[in-house]
Design an enzyme around this catalytic site. Sequence first.
Site, PDB file in Angstrom:
ATOM      1  N   CYS A  89       0.066   0.773  -7.486  1.00  0.00           N
ATOM      2  CA  CYS A  89       1.275   0.844  -8.295  1.00  0.00           C
ATOM      3  C   CYS A  89       0.918   1.303  -9.716  1.00  0.00           C
ATOM      4  O   CYS A  89       0.389   2.390  -9.885  1.00  0.00           O
ATOM      5  CB  CYS A  89       2.034  -0.479  -8.264  1.00  0.00           C
ATOM      6  SG  CYS A  89       3.746  -0.323  -8.852  1.00  0.00           S
ATOM      7  N   HIS A 199       2.983  -0.456  -2.572  1.00  0.00           N
ATOM      8  CA  HIS A 199       2.242  -1.716  -2.470  1.00  0.00           C
ATOM      9  C   HIS A 199       1.784  -1.934  -1.028  1.00  0.00           C
ATOM     10  O   HIS A 199       2.560  -2.413  -0.200  1.00  0.00           O
ATOM     11  CB  HIS A 199       3.129  -2.893  -2.895  1.00  0.00           C
ATOM     12  CG  HIS A 199       3.419  -2.949  -4.352  1.00  0.00           C
ATOM     13  ND1 HIS A 199       2.626  -3.640  -5.238  1.00  0.00           N
ATOM     14  CD2 HIS A 199       4.406  -2.380  -5.077  1.00  0.00           C
ATOM     15  CE1 HIS A 199       3.119  -3.516  -6.455  1.00  0.00           C
ATOM     16  NE2 HIS A 199       4.195  -2.750  -6.389  1.00  0.00           N
ATOM     17  N   GLU A 201      -0.093  -4.229   0.018  1.00  0.00           N
ATOM     18  CA  GLU A 201      -0.109  -5.673   0.271  1.00  0.00           C
ATOM     19  C   GLU A 201       1.274  -6.215   0.628  1.00  0.00           C
ATOM     20  O   GLU A 201       1.401  -7.355   1.086  1.00  0.00           O
ATOM     21  CB  GLU A 201      -0.689  -6.416  -0.937  1.00  0.00           C
ATOM     22  CG  GLU A 201       0.241  -6.612  -2.113  1.00  0.00           C
ATOM     23  CD  GLU A 201       0.392  -5.396  -3.020  1.00  0.00           C
ATOM     24  OE1 GLU A 201       0.971  -5.548  -4.103  1.00  0.00           O
ATOM     25  OE2 GLU A 201      -0.041  -4.291  -2.626  1.00  0.00           O
TER      26      GLU A 201
END
Length: 218
Positions: A89, A199, A201
């Site tokens: 990001c 992202h 994750e």
Amino acid sequence: MELTPSASRKNVVVFDYGFGNVRSAERALAHVGAEVEITRDFDRAMNAEGLLVPGVGAFAACMAGLKEARGDWLIGRRLAGGRPVMGICVGMQILFGRGIEHGVETEGLDEWPGTVGPLKADVVPHMGWNTVDAPEDSRLFAGLPADARYYFVHSYAVHDWELEVGNPHLTAPAVTWATHGERFVAAVENGPLWATQFHPEKSGDAGAQLLTNWIETL
């Protein structure tokens, strides 16, 4: 989609300079088999097999926090030694030459030339799931279907890839694109330096496979 497990446990440091969701990154990396440590300790981050640099918030604030934690030196020294770094990001955005937010220009790390500027779209921020256009030889997206979706949250992006590789003996970076109102850089693979605007994750199984692909290069 079946997740490919990481071949071995690699040590990864999530660099904690105050501007990233470090716990989410830690959980996602541990889920795919990495040994993860959250720290801002320079030596521990320098000596890890992999360094992940998250980033949330304004470009200028992230750069100030990174410099205060000596993260600019850390990233530069690791890359000079060919040691893997991955940005996520705003942790990707600060790798470019500069960021412009609300008319204010801030110098980035300049690992890649280019400018981070506002997204021009009907709906901003770009928040939610989107597909990407990855090159066929991408190692980051290996094993992932073309219609896989990834989670984005951002109002700024890099719209033009400016790095030119004049030496035919050097491998050109693999650049992945996405579209929200306009085309923008969604990921880059450039030797030991990889980064994603989205992202991983927060991107479910697709994000987990992507992190596995990175860890397997360490």
